[in-house]
Design a protein around this motif. Structure first.
Motif, short mmCIF file in Angstrom:
data_model
loop_
_atom_site.label_atom_id
_atom_site.label_comp_id
_atom_site.label_asym_id
_atom_site.label_seq_id
_atom_site.Cartn_x
_atom_site.Cartn_y
_atom_site.Cartn_z
N LEU A 244 1.50 56.03 -24.50
CA LEU A 244 2.91 55.84 -24.19
C LEU A 244 3.43 57.22 -23.82
O LEU A 244 3.16 58.20 -24.53
CB LEU A 244 3.66 55.29 -25.41
N GLY A 245 4.14 57.30 -22.69
CA GLY A 245 4.60 58.59 -22.23
C GLY A 245 6.01 58.56 -21.68
O GLY A 245 6.60 57.50 -21.49
N TYR A 246 6.53 59.75 -21.40
CA TYR A 246 7.89 59.94 -20.89
C TYR A 246 7.81 60.84 -19.67
O TYR A 246 7.23 61.93 -19.72
CB TYR A 246 8.74 60.60 -21.98
N CYS A 247 8.38 60.35 -18.56
CA CYS A 247 8.39 61.14 -17.33
C CYS A 247 9.63 60.80 -16.52
O CYS A 247 9.91 59.61 -16.29
CB CYS A 247 7.13 60.84 -16.51
N GLU A 248 10.38 61.81 -16.13
CA GLU A 248 11.58 61.62 -15.30
C GLU A 248 12.56 60.61 -15.90
O GLU A 248 13.11 59.77 -15.19
CB GLU A 248 11.17 61.19 -13.88
N GLY A 249 12.75 60.65 -17.22
CA GLY A 249 13.71 59.78 -17.87
C GLY A 249 13.24 58.37 -18.16
O GLY A 249 14.02 57.53 -18.59
N VAL A 250 11.94 58.10 -17.94
CA VAL A 250 11.40 56.76 -18.14
C VAL A 250 10.29 56.80 -19.19
O VAL A 250 9.48 57.72 -19.21
CB VAL A 250 10.83 56.20 -16.81
N VAL A 251 10.25 55.78 -20.05
CA VAL A 251 9.20 55.63 -21.05
C VAL A 251 8.31 54.47 -20.63
O VAL A 251 8.80 53.41 -20.26
CB VAL A 251 9.80 55.36 -22.45
N GLY A 252 6.99 54.67 -20.68
CA GLY A 252 6.08 53.59 -20.33
C GLY A 252 4.64 53.93 -20.64
O GLY A 252 4.31 55.04 -21.05
N ARG A 253 3.76 52.93 -20.44
CA ARG A 253 2.33 53.08 -20.70
C ARG A 253 1.63 53.72 -19.50
O ARG A 253 2.04 53.50 -18.36
CB ARG A 253 1.66 51.72 -20.91
N PHE A 254 0.56 54.46 -19.78
CA PHE A 254 -0.24 55.01 -18.70
C PHE A 254 -1.68 55.21 -19.17
O PHE A 254 -1.94 55.31 -20.37
CB PHE A 254 0.34 56.32 -18.16
N SER A 255 -2.60 55.28 -18.22
CA SER A 255 -4.01 55.47 -18.52
C SER A 255 -4.34 56.96 -18.57
O SER A 255 -3.89 57.73 -17.71
CB SER A 255 -4.87 54.80 -17.46
N GLY A 256 -5.13 57.35 -19.52
CA GLY A 256 -5.58 58.73 -19.63
C GLY A 256 -6.47 59.15 -18.47
O GLY A 256 -6.68 60.34 -18.26
N GLU A 257 -6.98 58.19 -17.70
CA GLU A 257 -7.84 58.50 -16.55
C GLU A 257 -7.05 59.14 -15.41
O GLU A 257 -7.63 59.77 -14.54
CB GLU A 257 -8.52 57.23 -16.03
N HIS A 258 -5.71 58.96 -15.41
CA HIS A 258 -4.88 59.45 -14.31
C HIS A 258 -4.20 60.78 -14.60
O HIS A 258 -3.32 61.20 -13.84
CB HIS A 258 -3.82 58.40 -13.95
N VAL A 259 -4.57 61.41 -15.71
CA VAL A 259 -3.90 62.65 -16.11
C VAL A 259 -4.90 63.68 -16.61
O VAL A 259 -6.05 63.36 -16.94
CB VAL A 259 -2.85 62.39 -17.22
#
Length: 100
Positions: free
Chosen positions: A57-72
């Motif tokens: 779960l992450g925060y970017c540009e004022g938005v909270v949401g799920r993301f894959s660790g493969e893309h970071v």
């Protein structure tokens, strides 16, 4: 995500969450719960999702949401989150980060 929960995660992100990562590619959200970001965006990591290995779960540009660790690319080792209770008896536990 309810407004109160979103506000708690936003406050936690302002404190640095459990770590930071940088997007290695553009990622388009596939559902309302997903985090959308562009290559080189900095994401504040809030939580490693317990039910989905490799997802956060992450925060970017004022938005909270799920993301894959493969893309970071993680900038440092993630801190271990600790759940603490606030003084108010009506509130739910808020995650806080401590060094592991």
């Amino acid at each position: 995500m309810e407004a109160a929960e979103l506000a708690r995660w936003t406050r936690f992100a302002a404190k640095g969450g459990i770590g930071k990562c940088t997007a290695t590619c553009d990622c388009v959200a596939e559902s309302a719960d997903d985090l959308m970001f562009l290559k080189d965006d900095e994401i504040t990591v809030l939580l490693q999702l317990p039910d989905r290995e490799g997802f956060y779960l992450g925060y970017c540009e004022g938005v909270v949401g799920r993301f894959s660790g493969e893309h970071v690319r993680f900038q440092t080792k993630l801190k271990k989150p600790v759940m603490t209770k606030r003084q108010s008896s009506s509130s739910t536990p808020i995650p806080t980060a401590t060094l592991s």
